[in-house]
Design a protein around this motif. Structure first.
Motif, short mmCIF file in Angstrom:
data_model
loop_
_atom_site.label_atom_id
_atom_site.label_comp_id
_atom_site.label_asym_id
_atom_site.label_seq_id
_atom_site.Cartn_x
_atom_site.Cartn_y
_atom_site.Cartn_z
N LEU A 38 0.81 -1.18 -0.01
CA LEU A 38 -0.11 -0.16 0.15
C LEU A 38 0.97 1.35 0.20
O LEU A 38 2.20 1.20 0.36
CB LEU A 38 -0.98 0.16 1.28
N ALA A 40 0.19 5.23 1.30
CA ALA A 40 -0.74 6.28 1.76
C ALA A 40 -0.27 7.58 1.51
O ALA A 40 0.59 7.86 1.98
CB ALA A 40 -1.02 6.12 3.41
N LEU A 160 -3.69 3.60 10.17
CA LEU A 160 -4.84 4.16 9.31
C LEU A 160 -6.33 4.06 9.69
O LEU A 160 -6.57 2.95 10.17
CB LEU A 160 -4.70 3.45 7.88
N LEU A 176 -5.68 11.46 4.77
CA LEU A 176 -5.27 10.29 3.87
C LEU A 176 -6.05 10.69 2.56
O LEU A 176 -7.17 10.11 2.38
CB LEU A 176 -5.47 8.95 4.53
N LEU A 179 -5.35 6.29 -1.24
CA LEU A 179 -4.71 5.04 -0.71
C LEU A 179 -4.42 3.96 -2.14
O LEU A 179 -5.52 3.69 -2.72
CB LEU A 179 -5.42 4.17 0.30
N ALA A 181 -3.54 0.38 -2.98
CA ALA A 181 -3.44 -0.96 -2.40
C ALA A 181 -3.92 -1.90 -3.26
O ALA A 181 -5.23 -2.36 -3.38
CB ALA A 181 -4.44 -0.86 -1.11
N ARG A 186 -8.57 0.48 -2.06
CA ARG A 186 -7.99 1.57 -2.26
C ARG A 186 -9.05 2.87 -2.73
O ARG A 186 -10.06 2.36 -2.94
CB ARG A 186 -7.04 1.45 -3.30
N SER A 187 -8.43 4.10 -2.65
CA SER A 187 -9.28 5.04 -3.10
C SER A 187 -9.54 4.97 -4.61
O SER A 187 -9.08 4.60 -5.08
CB SER A 187 -8.45 6.29 -2.67
#
Length: 196
Positions: A38, A40, A160, A176, A179, A181, A186-187
Motif C-alpha cells: 500500500l 498512503a 490508518l 489520507l 490509498l 493498495a 483503495r481510494s
C-alpha cells in the motif's frame, strides 16, 4: 515486508489545497507498482508545533519494490518537484488489519520514538505487538503498522483510520488523500467509492 517514508515540510503560506486536488489525480499511477502492499498519501496542515507536511507512507511486500521505486522515473519526478528527500525504512514488528479494513481510510496517525541504548528490545517489540493488537480492535481502524529502524533505533507506529481518530491517539494526525493498495481496498480517486 518493509515500510518506507519520505516527507516534505512546506512553507506556512503554502496552498495545501493544491495538493488536496493533485493527489487524487495522480494516486492511480501508483496502484500497480511492483511489490507494493500500500501507499498512503498523507498530508498535515501547520500546527503550533509542526509545519505543513506532505509525507507518503509505503508498505512493500518485497524490499525490491522500494529499491525499484527510488530508482524509477516516478521518484525522479518527486525529486524534481521537491528536492531529494531522506528516505526512511522500518522492518515490521506488527502489521494488523482492523475492523474497517474493507473500507477506504481517510486519516492516519504516526507516532515515532527514538530508543535509548538501554531499551530492552525484546520487551519493546512485545509491547509494540500488544499496542498494535489493541489499536486494531477499534471499529474505525483500517490497519496498524509497527516497525523498527535498527540503524537509527527508532520505532514507527502508523495507524490508518476510516474515520477521525480519537483525541487520545498517539502521534500526528494526517489526512489520507489517496490509498494505493493493489491487493485490497483503495481510494477511487474521487473520494466517494472504493474498488478492490
Amino acid at each position: 515486508m518493509l515500510a518506507m517514508q519520505y516527507g516534505f515540510d512546506l512553507p506556512d503560506d503554502f496552498d495545501m489545497d493544491t495538493l488536496r486536488r493533485r493527489i487524487p489525480e495522480i494516486g492511480g499511477r501508483f496502484d500497480a507498482l511492483p511489490h507494493l502492499h500500500l501507499k498512503a498519501f498523507l498530508l498535515a496542515g501547520r500546527t503550533a508545533t509542526a509545519p505543513n507536511r506532505y509525507a507518503p507512507f509505503y508498505l512493500w511486500d518485497d524490499p525490491a519494490g522500494a529499491a525499484g521505486f527510488v530508482t524509477s522515473p516516478d521518484f525522479a519526478a518527486v525529486q524534481a518537484r521537491y528536492g531529494r528527500p531522506l528516505v526512511h525504512g522500518w522492518n515490521p514488528i506488527a502489521h494488523l488489519q482492523g475492523p474497517a479494513a474493507g473500507q477506504v481510510p481517510r486519516f492516519a496517525t504516526q507516532y515515532f520514538e527514538n530508543l535509548p541504548d538501554t531499551t530492552d528490545l525484546v520487551q519493546r517489540a512485545a509491547d509494540e505487538r500488544d499496542a498494535a493488537a489493541e489499536l486494531a480492535s477499534a471499529p474505525v481502524v483500517h490497519s496498524v503498522f509497527a516497525g523498527l529502524d535498527a540503524q537509527g533505533w527508532q520505532v514507527n507506529r502508523t495507524v490508518l483510520w476510516q474515520g477521525p481518530p480519537p483525541a487520545s491517539a498517539a502521534g500526528r494526525v494526517f489526512e489520507l488523500l489517496y490509498l494505493s493498495a493493489p491487493r485490497g481496498v483503495r481510494s477511487s480517486g474521487t473520494g466517494d467509492a472504493a474498488r478492490t
